[in-house]
Write an enzyme that holds these catalytic residues in place. Sequence first.
Site, mmCIF file in Angstrom:
data_model
loop_
_atom_site.group_PDB
_atom_site.id
_atom_site.type_symbol
_atom_site.label_atom_id
_atom_site.label_comp_id
_atom_site.label_asym_id
_atom_site.label_seq_id
_atom_site.Cartn_x
_atom_site.Cartn_y
_atom_site.Cartn_z
ATOM 1 N N CYS A 7 37.202 47.227 28.765
ATOM 2 C CA CYS A 7 36.295 47.748 27.744
ATOM 3 C C CYS A 7 34.851 47.818 28.272
ATOM 4 C CB CYS A 7 36.441 46.935 26.463
ATOM 5 S SG CYS A 7 35.866 47.828 25.011
ATOM 6 N N HIS A 40 41.942 45.611 25.601
ATOM 7 C CA HIS A 40 41.745 44.180 25.897
ATOM 8 C C HIS A 40 43.070 43.412 25.988
ATOM 9 C CE1 HIS A 40 37.380 43.986 24.831
ATOM 10 N NE2 HIS A 40 37.691 44.978 24.020
ATOM 11 N N GLU A 67 43.549 40.702 27.339
ATOM 12 C CA GLU A 67 43.248 39.261 27.254
ATOM 13 C C GLU A 67 43.338 38.739 25.819
ATOM 14 O OE1 GLU A 67 41.128 41.663 27.716
ATOM 15 O OE2 GLU A 67 39.208 41.273 26.715
HETATM 16 N N1 GLN Z 1 31.204 49.426 22.961
HETATM 17 C C1 GLN Z 1 30.975 48.339 23.854
HETATM 18 C C2 GLN Z 1 30.005 48.695 24.972
HETATM 19 O O1 GLN Z 1 29.473 49.751 25.012
HETATM 20 C C3 GLN Z 1 32.275 47.839 24.446
HETATM 21 C C4 GLN Z 1 33.080 47.142 23.410
HETATM 22 C C5 GLN Z 1 34.005 46.126 23.936
HETATM 23 O O2 GLN Z 1 33.891 45.660 25.078
HETATM 24 N N2 GLN Z 1 34.913 45.673 23.101
HETATM 25 O O3 GLN Z 1 29.777 47.879 25.803
#
Ligand code: GLN
Length: 201
Positions: A81, A175, A177
């Site tokens: 992410c 994710h 994890e």
């Molecule tokens: N939207 C977040 C960002 O720009 C990422 C979100 C996340 O890691 N769950 O960093």
Amino acid sequence: MNTPVIGVLALQGDVREHLIALAAADAVARPVRRPEELAEVDGLVIPGGESTTISKLAVLFGVMEPLRARVRDGMPVYGTCAGMIMLADKILDPRSGQETIGGIDMIVRRNAFGRQNESFEAAVDVDGVPGDPVEGVFIRAPWVESVGAEAEVLAEYGGHIVAVRQGNALATSFHPELTGDHRVHSLFVDMVRANRTPESL
Ligand code: GLN
């Protein structure tokens, strides 16, 4: 014994969950904040969280350039992410001052799947992960708009690229994890093992 030591970049984000998942996937896992700590790991996970914050803290802690150097040298790295955003050579819509480590020739769009309250879970088939699809947890997740010739798309969801690998760099929009299913972490631990030179075993 061939137990790799894998760091989790511990500036911001869901560090603890990655430490637990890596340990469950038979790695020695430890938090990394400083260049000296980075120098001691065989591979690194960049967690989910907020990529702008991680970027700013990495510069503040003096670890941004060492991170770029190690990724350039081929250290295995896995970003989830916000971590995926950190590994992108280009962000489509960066916040001001937002930098990335880079390493994967891809363009990512931040928050592409919508806001926090549009977070969702979906089954995702990931190349290289045996068995059933993994449960993808998407939280204000990015997607990958496009990849360069060297990058391999490992998964798509809803017509958008959500998992990519380029050499020793792996990134997912979602994710693993957070799910208790450690197969994606196992894939990464295998990448780290395969990268270790015989002398380091
Ligand atoms: N939207 C977040 C960002 O720009 C990422 C979100 C996340 O890691 N769950 O960093």
